[in-house]
Write an enzyme that holds these catalytic residues in place. Sequence first.
Site, PDB file in Angstrom:
ATOM      1  N   ARG A 118       0.841  -1.178   0.000  1.00 54.19           N
ATOM      2  CA  ARG A 118       0.000   0.000   0.000  1.00 54.19           C
ATOM      3  C   ARG A 118       0.882   1.234   0.000  1.00 54.19           C
ATOM      4  NH1 ARG A 118       2.312   1.756   3.832  1.00 54.19           N
ATOM      5  NH2 ARG A 118       0.942   3.569   3.775  1.00 54.19           N
ATOM      6  N   GLY A 119       0.239   2.367  -0.191  1.00 57.84           N
ATOM      7  CA  GLY A 119       1.024   3.593  -0.360  1.00 57.84           C
ATOM      8  C   GLY A 119       1.089   3.905  -1.840  1.00 57.84           C
ATOM      9  N   ALA A 120       0.798   5.136  -2.224  1.00 51.22           N
ATOM     10  CA  ALA A 120       0.659   5.458  -3.644  1.00 51.22           C
ATOM     11  C   ALA A 120       1.835   5.008  -4.514  1.00 51.22           C
ATOM     12  CB  ALA A 120       0.403   6.970  -3.790  1.00 51.22           C
ATOM     13  N   ARG A 175      -7.740   0.064  -6.729  1.00 49.95           N
ATOM     14  CA  ARG A 175      -7.912   1.142  -5.737  1.00 49.95           C
ATOM     15  C   ARG A 175      -7.979   2.460  -6.505  1.00 49.95           C
ATOM     16  NH1 ARG A 175      -4.196   1.196  -0.606  1.00 49.95           N
ATOM     17  NH2 ARG A 175      -6.025   2.279   0.248  1.00 49.95           N
ATOM     18  N   GLN A 228      -2.119   2.540  10.127  1.00 49.11           N
ATOM     19  CA  GLN A 228      -0.833   2.528   9.415  1.00 49.11           C
ATOM     20  C   GLN A 228       0.241   3.298  10.201  1.00 49.11           C
ATOM     21  OE1 GLN A 228      -3.811   2.938   7.938  1.00 49.11           O
ATOM     22  NE2 GLN A 228      -3.734   2.715   5.710  1.00 49.11           N
ATOM     23  N   ASP A 269      -1.942  10.843  -1.873  1.00 51.51           N
ATOM     24  CA  ASP A 269      -2.277   9.850  -2.898  1.00 51.51           C
ATOM     25  C   ASP A 269      -2.622  10.492  -4.226  1.00 51.51           C
ATOM     26  OD1 ASP A 269      -2.997   8.779  -0.072  1.00 51.51           O
ATOM     27  OD2 ASP A 269      -2.639   7.015  -1.323  1.00 51.51           O
ATOM     28  N   ASN A 273      -5.500  12.542   0.703  1.00 50.20           N
ATOM     29  CA  ASN A 273      -4.630  11.732   1.548  1.00 50.20           C
ATOM     30  C   ASN A 273      -5.489  10.966   2.531  1.00 50.20           C
ATOM     31  OD1 ASN A 273      -1.864  10.970   2.160  1.00 50.20           O
ATOM     32  ND2 ASN A 273      -2.171  12.008   4.125  1.00 50.20           N
ATOM     33  N   LYS A 274      -4.833  10.132   3.342  1.00 53.58           N
ATOM     34  CA  LYS A 274      -5.554   9.290   4.283  1.00 53.58           C
ATOM     35  C   LYS A 274      -6.569  10.074   5.103  1.00 53.58           C
ATOM     36  CE  LYS A 274      -5.245   5.820   4.474  1.00 53.58           C
ATOM     37  NZ  LYS A 274      -6.085   5.008   3.582  1.00 53.58           N
TER      38      LYS A 274
HETATM   39  C1  LIG Z   1       3.495   8.023  -0.035  1.00 52.65           C
HETATM   40  S1  LIG Z   1       1.871   7.572  -0.323  1.00 52.65           S
HETATM   41  C2  LIG Z   1       1.333   7.268   1.279  1.00 52.65           C
HETATM   42  C3  LIG Z   1      -0.136   7.440   1.422  1.00 52.65           C
HETATM   43  O1  LIG Z   1      -0.831   6.223   1.124  1.00 52.65           O
HETATM   44  C4  LIG Z   1      -1.589   5.878   2.261  1.00 52.65           C
HETATM   45  O2  LIG Z   1      -2.801   5.271   1.944  1.00 52.65           O
HETATM   46  P1  LIG Z   1      -2.953   3.650   2.042  1.00 52.65           P
HETATM   47  O3  LIG Z   1      -2.219   3.208   3.274  1.00 52.65           O
HETATM   48  O4  LIG Z   1      -4.453   3.460   2.114  1.00 52.65           O
HETATM   49  O5  LIG Z   1      -2.352   3.110   0.763  1.00 52.65           O
HETATM   50  C5  LIG Z   1      -1.821   7.199   2.967  1.00 52.65           C
HETATM   51  O6  LIG Z   1      -2.807   7.979   2.333  1.00 52.65           O
HETATM   52  C6  LIG Z   1      -0.454   7.796   2.825  1.00 52.65           C
HETATM   53  O7  LIG Z   1      -0.351   9.170   3.060  1.00 52.65           O
END
Ligand SMILES: CSC[C@H]1O[C@H](OP(=O)(O)O)[C@H](O)[C@@H]1O
Length: 365
Positions: free
Chosen positions: A53-55, A90, A203, A244, A254-255
Amino acid sequence: MKIKGKAYRTIWLAPDGWSVEVIDQTRLPHEFSVIPLKSAEDAARAILSMQVRGAPLIGATAAYGLAMAIRQDASDEAIDKAVEFLAKQRPTAINLRWALEEMRRAVQNLPREERVAAAYKRAADICDEDVETCRLIGVHGKALIDDIARTKGNGEKIEVLTHCNAGWLACVDWGTATSPIYQAHDAGVPLHVWVDETRPRNQGASLTAYELGSHGVPHTIVVDNAGGHLMQHGKVDLVIVGTDRVAANGDVANKIGTYLKALAAKDNNVPFYVALPHSTIDWALQEGLSIPIEERSADEVLKMPGRLADGSVVTVEIAAPGSPAGNPAFDVTPARLVTGFITERGVCPATREGLLSLYPERAGE
Ligand SMILES: CSC[C@H]1O[C@H](OP(=O)(O)O)[C@H](O)[C@@H]1O
């Protein structure tokens, strides 16, 4: 980054030369588990389940997923089908679509017999580029931290708050929001990080705390609702978060919960920066409220994984039985609440003009 003295990226080519291996982030911090991805379907499943996960990492994983699909069938039709299959996993992180279109561009004008090698080369380059991009984000972000340290004076610790995980686990390495933290820490800048736990998947508590602890960065986990209080009491010098998707006007997806942090930062005059690579900017989108917000399972809100005293990991129900739950996974922070962007090309205001000052080649889009 290093885990127990061993350097890792979050995704790498397996010894067979065509599949990849990733860290299963749903098992962290209790278990460090590496899993194979041997097909586009495996990659899609890992993205949707948030094993990765993570963009930026979602994009890198999809790139290799497409390369594995092309290895099976290099026809235009198969490529188009695999791109759309991976892209729908996603909806919010633009890096997913960006990486897939980069891959398509790398192979579409080649004869079929040359496409597999070109696909794997582009996927590897996307990963290598992400590592260098995130390192540079750290260079520019550290300069920002240095400025704040000079202003704060007499060697006082710089207090940084971050939300979710925009660390090396969200990228291929370094991270976006954490790269400045690592580089400042490694340079001896005294700092401490307030780590938002980041409900519902935690996270922050599970991944950012794991990262910072592994790197020796002083940090404290706090509940998401504590951030405003900390800022009100002068305990936060700087907020750095990841993103994101950034719209062309500077609005930031973002989250979930990022928007509330930005409101508290504005109200307390705390600098609020967003760290991002170029691949997270959606130049085609003129404002943020039209960014698709992923709605995830209610179970992520109603249940939580945890480790028992005997070391076993279980999932427990934490809410009133039978109550429904809503779970929007992201929110949009208006650009007016963002102090600036930290990118691989430097720091700029959270405006279209600011972004174009760093990416002039995008003018006219
Ligand atoms: C560097 S992108 C990180 C970004 O992604 C996370 O979302 P997820 O854990 O659902 O993939 C979160 O928004 C972070 O800031």
